[in-house]
Design an enzyme around this catalytic site. Structure first.
Site, PDB file in Angstrom:
ATOM      1  N   GLU A   1       0.771  -1.343   0.084  1.00  0.00           N
ATOM      2  CA  GLU A   1      -0.211   0.073  -0.282  1.00  0.00           C
ATOM      3  C   GLU A   1       0.941   1.151   0.120  1.00  0.00           C
ATOM      4  OE1 GLU A   1      -3.421  -0.384   3.010  1.00  0.00           O
ATOM      5  OE2 GLU A   1      -2.928   1.756   3.370  1.00  0.00           O
TER       6      GLU A   1
ATOM      7  N   SER B   1      -6.183   0.813  11.611  1.00  0.00           N
ATOM      8  CA  SER B   1      -6.963   0.805  12.605  1.00  0.00           C
ATOM      9  C   SER B   1      -7.343  -0.851  12.621  1.00  0.00           C
ATOM     10  CB  SER B   1      -8.265   1.285  12.686  1.00  0.00           C
ATOM     11  OG  SER B   1      -9.213   0.828  11.622  1.00  0.00           O
TER      12      SER B   1
ATOM     13  N   GLU C   1      -9.522   0.540  -2.455  1.00  0.00           N
ATOM     14  CA  GLU C   1      -9.271  -0.435  -1.153  1.00  0.00           C
ATOM     15  C   GLU C   1      -8.182  -1.415  -1.931  1.00  0.00           C
ATOM     16  OE1 GLU C   1     -11.114   0.323   1.669  1.00  0.00           O
ATOM     17  OE2 GLU C   1     -10.782  -1.461   2.048  1.00  0.00           O
TER      18      GLU C   1
ATOM     19  N   ASP D   1      -8.586   2.397   2.058  1.00  0.00           N
ATOM     20  CA  ASP D   1      -7.211   2.396   2.175  1.00  0.00           C
ATOM     21  C   ASP D   1      -6.360   3.572   1.892  1.00  0.00           C
ATOM     22  OD1 ASP D   1      -7.806   0.094   3.614  1.00  0.00           O
ATOM     23  OD2 ASP D   1      -7.281  -1.301   1.711  1.00  0.00           O
TER      24      ASP D   1
END
Lengths: 150, 150
Positions: A16, A36, A60, A47
């Site tokens: 990511e 989280s 995402e 995301d």
């Protein structure tokens, strides 16, 4: 020594971060969600969001080792939809094929519902996903989608 | 029992969360930055972004107990500028007066540089800041800035 291997979760974050950096290097403003792990938070974030001069991409992020169908929890799709309903822009499932440098972006309207109430990117829809380079060019207005599909 | 009191930092986050919730309740997509506390990260994020149908607000969040001048580190202003240069939209210092429910939004072009290389919101510019309610109405196109200043 299994304990020394990075977990799926840690590895996911690394990819990511790599995606965030790629958007950034192409001139996008980028923001990653706080990590989280909880579904119970009041405000749900994608995301990753990447913005270029008012054009908003919300994602995402998923990773896979193989070119195969990807399953996504309903709440993740719902929060993406909610986010772009408010922000404008476009929502995608961003899928990294581990071991290659490729990212594939699948728009939400190409997800299929499963019998168990999840969402699914079929192998076929994954293979038709928009490559990162193409997405960036389209958003920046350099190329049109048709230039990549014909 | 000083140890039981929330720290400035914790209290700051509580106010930031409150601001995020207020934007959300008015139909904005909202994202708060991961709480890193580090200046050393590669990608710098604003404390909060709020987006409504392609209109982007990026903020650094400050709290104060009194109506007074507010000082801001240069790197915080720089990261805000960088973000909106990329994303489009507008950047503000969002200032909460603790004990009131008011938030004041001061645009970056109203900051003054200090001799020590920081930035400053003067007491006067703070008092001329845009109230949250006004900002939301302006972004949503309900009212124009002039409606609030005359």
């Amino acid at each position: 020594m299994r304990g020394n291997l990075p977990s799926n979760r840690t590895r996911g974050f690394a990819h990511e971060r790599d995606l965030a950096r790629k958007f950034y290097d192409h001139g996008f403003a980028v923001m990653r969600a706080p990590a989280s792990g909880s579904k119970a938070k009041h405000l749900q974030y994608p995301d990753l969001i990447a913005i270029y001069q008012g054009k908003i991409i919300a994602c995402e992020v998923k990773t896979t080792r193989k070119f195969r169908a990807i399953y996504i929890d309903k709440y993740q799709v719902d929060k993406l939809k909610e986010f772009v309903n408010r922000s404008g822009g476009e929502a995608y499932i961003a899928i990294k094929i581990i071991g290659s440098s490729d990212w594939f972006f699948v728009p939400l309207d190409q997800l299929e519902k499963t019998e168990r109430g999840m969402y699914k990117v079929t192998r076929d829809n994954l293979s038709k996903g928009i490559r990162l380079e193409a997405l960036i060019s389209i958003v920046k207005g350099v190329k049109r989608l048709i230039d990549f599909t014909k």
